[in-house]
Design a protein around this motif. Sequence first.
Motif, mmCIF file in Angstrom:
data_model
loop_
_atom_site.group_PDB
_atom_site.id
_atom_site.type_symbol
_atom_site.label_atom_id
_atom_site.label_comp_id
_atom_site.label_asym_id
_atom_site.label_seq_id
_atom_site.Cartn_x
_atom_site.Cartn_y
_atom_site.Cartn_z
ATOM 1 N N GLU A 1 2.180 -26.368 2.980
ATOM 2 C CA GLU A 1 1.659 -25.001 2.830
ATOM 3 C C GLU A 1 0.941 -24.851 1.487
ATOM 4 O O GLU A 1 -0.130 -24.229 1.408
ATOM 5 C CB GLU A 1 2.800 -23.993 2.939
ATOM 6 C CG GLU A 1 2.313 -22.552 3.009
ATOM 7 C CD GLU A 1 3.437 -21.571 3.276
ATOM 8 O OE1 GLU A 1 3.143 -20.469 3.790
ATOM 9 O OE2 GLU A 1 4.619 -21.882 2.984
ATOM 10 N N ASN B 1 -3.030 -23.856 0.671
ATOM 11 C CA ASN B 1 -3.431 -22.766 -0.229
ATOM 12 C C ASN B 1 -4.347 -23.238 -1.356
ATOM 13 O O ASN B 1 -5.080 -22.444 -1.934
ATOM 14 C CB ASN B 1 -2.186 -22.084 -0.811
ATOM 15 C CG ASN B 1 -1.397 -21.334 0.262
ATOM 16 O OD1 ASN B 1 -1.977 -20.857 1.240
ATOM 17 N ND2 ASN B 1 -0.072 -21.245 0.108
ATOM 18 N N LYS B 2 -4.297 -24.541 -1.675
ATOM 19 C CA LYS B 2 -5.146 -25.085 -2.740
ATOM 20 C C LYS B 2 -6.447 -25.711 -2.225
ATOM 21 O O LYS B 2 -7.234 -26.236 -3.000
ATOM 22 C CB LYS B 2 -4.355 -26.143 -3.526
ATOM 23 C CG LYS B 2 -3.277 -25.551 -4.436
ATOM 24 C CD LYS B 2 -2.617 -26.646 -5.265
ATOM 25 C CE LYS B 2 -1.633 -26.060 -6.252
ATOM 26 N NZ LYS B 2 -0.991 -27.128 -7.066
ATOM 27 N N TRP C 1 -4.053 -24.511 10.328
ATOM 28 C CA TRP C 1 -2.894 -23.624 10.462
ATOM 29 C C TRP C 1 -2.040 -23.993 11.681
ATOM 30 O O TRP C 1 -0.802 -23.915 11.640
ATOM 31 C CB TRP C 1 -3.343 -22.167 10.544
ATOM 32 C CG TRP C 1 -3.843 -21.632 9.233
ATOM 33 C CD1 TRP C 1 -5.111 -21.256 8.923
ATOM 34 C CD2 TRP C 1 -3.069 -21.423 8.041
ATOM 35 N NE1 TRP C 1 -5.192 -20.828 7.616
ATOM 36 C CE2 TRP C 1 -3.942 -20.920 7.050
ATOM 37 C CE3 TRP C 1 -1.723 -21.622 7.712
ATOM 38 C CZ2 TRP C 1 -3.532 -20.606 5.760
ATOM 39 C CZ3 TRP C 1 -1.303 -21.310 6.426
ATOM 40 C CH2 TRP C 1 -2.198 -20.808 5.464
ATOM 41 N N ARG D 1 -1.738 -16.411 10.556
ATOM 42 C CA ARG D 1 -3.098 -16.871 10.226
ATOM 43 C C ARG D 1 -3.859 -17.310 11.488
ATOM 44 O O ARG D 1 -5.043 -17.020 11.639
ATOM 45 C CB ARG D 1 -3.037 -18.042 9.242
ATOM 46 C CG ARG D 1 -2.500 -17.682 7.869
ATOM 47 C CD ARG D 1 -3.377 -16.616 7.183
ATOM 48 N NE ARG D 1 -2.985 -16.387 5.817
ATOM 49 C CZ ARG D 1 -3.629 -16.898 4.753
ATOM 50 N NH1 ARG D 1 -4.689 -17.653 4.936
ATOM 51 N NH2 ARG D 1 -3.205 -16.643 3.534
#
Length: 934
Positions: free
Chosen positions: A720, A724-725, A735, A757
């Motif tokens: 996760e 996010n990065k 996702w 998402r």
Amino acid sequence: MYSKCGSVLHAHKVFKNMPQHNVYSWTAIISAYADSGEVEEAINLFQQMQDTGLAPDKVLFVVVLKACASLASLEQGRKLHSDIIKRGFQSDVVVGCTLVNMYAKCGCTEDARELFDNLSERDVVSWNAMIGGYAQNGLGKEALALYEQMKQEGMQPNNVTFVLLLKACACLAALEQGKQLHSEIMKRGFLSGVVVGNILVDMYAKCGCTEDARELFDNMSERDVISWNAMIAGYAQNGLGKEALALYEQMKQEGVQPDDVTFVLLLKACASLGALEQGKRLHSEIIKRGFQSDVVVGSTLVNMYAKCGCTEDARELFDNMSERDVVSWTAMIAGYAQNGLGKEALALYEQMKQEGMQPNSLTLVLLLKACASLAALEQGKQLHSEIIKRGFQSDVVVGSTLVNMYAKCGCTEDARELFDNMSERDVISWNAMIAGYAQNGLGKEALALYEQMKQEGVQPDNVTLVLLLKVCASIAALEQGKQLHYEIIKRGFQSDVVVGSTLVNMYAKCGCTEDARELFDNMSERDVVSWTAMIAGHAQNGLGKEALALYEQMKQEGVQPDNVTLVLLLNACASLAALEQGKQLHSVIMKRDFQSDVVVGSTLVDMYAKCGCTEGARELFDNMSERDVVSWNAMIAGYAQNGLGKEALALFEQMQREGTKPNEVTYISVLSACAHSGLVDQGRYFFDSMCKNQGVTPTKEHYACMVDLLGRAGCLADAELFINKMPIQPDIVVWMTLLGAARNHGHAEIGRRAFDRVVQLDPKNAAPYVLLSNIYAAAGKKDELAKIRNQMKEAGVKKMPGCSWIEVDNQLHAFVVGDATHPQSKEIHAELDRLVGLMKMAGYKPNLSFVLDDVEDEKENALCGHSEKQAIAFGLINTPFGTPIRIKKNLRVCGDCHNATKIISKIVGRDISVMDANRNHHFKDGFCSCGDYW
């Protein structure tokens, strides 16, 4: 006397020794040079005469005007015109006719017509001069219109008039006017002349009426070599090369000796047919008759060998030519360019320049095409400079080829700037720019340019429409495709087999396989391209079974597949795990000698690997005569899909050792192999190496592989955080990968975030609802499970039914979850009941979390109805004991089916392979090749 007997040297000697010269002696010697073809010397002598102060008469003016016409020396002709006016000869009918002819021959038809209209007296020769001027300058319509005026003025045509008019009709392919002239020729009794007969044959042939031309030819009372050449040319120009060669055999039998023109025509026929053996026989005859030193014959021989693929023989001939002109050099350059030897074509051009030979516009067009095929932008730019220097930039063909070159080199902006600045544009120019946009993935720009094309009143041809249909197919622009379909019907192109095939392809690529099939079935003519388009449409829309059925129909209709057809069919077999049919296609490939084709070979490797036969795939891979990066990728991906991560990585190392540079696709396979085999550290290393050392920019697919790698290993928080990065926006695949990992490891919190998402990105996708439901069911969170099911119902989302295929006796059988429509449904369910009893005795407990039914009592029955279980049961009752069973499934195999299949493999003593949407599982003796790491 000496002049008329062809001895110009003797004539000049006598002239030189004359004590004095008058206008008659000057006229005699100037005529001698002009008649012998030494036109420049004739004009020089005229200048010498004028320097002596002697005034020319009208006869001499006629002689010198004819010399200017043959040289297309407009400046000299204009000077003569001024002198004629000064001396009062302009009213002379012969001088006037010759002036008209001179201006026309120099390309000044408007000046010629003004002179013609102002002639005080006009005879048939005057009319012929003007008609001939129009015809020779490609103005056939004007020539025919002038003939109408000639008739209105009561002037009777002669045989020369008809010869000129028939040439105009031939150039225009104006058959009706040609037929009218034919009738008039018969009426006036001119048909008996061999010249008129020859030009009539030529006219009918040029209008595409080879049968009429042949009837005329056969009925000619007298035939010379020109007659035979006209008929041979007619066949050759209409794509009837075999008939041209057969006529030559008849020509020899009748004792007519061929000339250099005959051989040029026949060699062109051989080139168009790729008839190398006949070409070689003609070559021997050319040597025997002494024509090999003729530069035109030599150039055509070079062209014939090159067109037949014998570039080495062509080059040897070229190098040994005693004389070479620009046509010879261009023929050899064309030979290289047309055989995919662009570098050799460009190298030969450098040699051409070193030898002082100047290129013509065709030479430069061919070289630009070579640059386009090589994407050799720098050489293309140099040629562009050469074109400007030589003043060819206004040539519409050169301009169009320049546009094509820049576009093929990826410079669409430069191509468009050139296109916009062209002084003249024809349909080919527009096609070049549309193709440029299409080839560079700029489909919307291509369609916008077509709108502009229509606004400017340029009519599209079949090539335009084929290009635009391909654009619509590539961007799934169905509405624009339908509009083009209407345009095709309006313009009468629907019977064109290429247009029809591309229409079929467009509808199929846009997902309208029924419309595509209706079009296909109604085609008046179908070739291998049509069949391939239809097969591709089904295969690419997940209808592999239908694609294979089409192939059976194709064979019945006697159409042979090409390498593209076979690649598509192999992909269909791979998608269905139809190994037996794949093996049959392999036999066809061997029989048709396509196995050396690197694309076919790579697709065969992919098919065997996707069907679970990694050993067969590797044997094929190792025996490939040529391997490119696609071949290596196919084998590495095959290992990855079958859970053989170590083998995939070992092959990746071998690939690098052997000097093949990995691309972004290679790294997707490598990362996937690491993910499926739990090689987390290696996966991290390869991802970093790819970015830092190999210069490969990660795509969404690479990021999805990394999420899969971390998620499968249970590093969900790391996965996760990785998402996010990400420097790019994560897509639905990323996702969904995280959500799948959360389901595998029972992590409801991360699963919920991933679910949110996915639903944001694709609200109608059922898969996230199913996965989150599985998480809640496994965790015993009944309230949460009820909520997610209600949310699914409210959103109107329906779960995609699981479907599995099994191939038995070369027949594909499909099973859908809960379906009971198969003819052997009763036997299948009886076998399943038997298996469930045996499995429970072996310790099997159904995992009810994989069923979304609310009724508890029905859950176990629902699990038994899963498509892969039905397919396995069908295989067991329809194949001999010990036979491996191969199943293909459209979705990821569920946990219960995975566990059940392990137990079944042990109970029945069978190897069972299940190829699901993610990977291949090989079950044997109660174990799976994935090691339950999936």
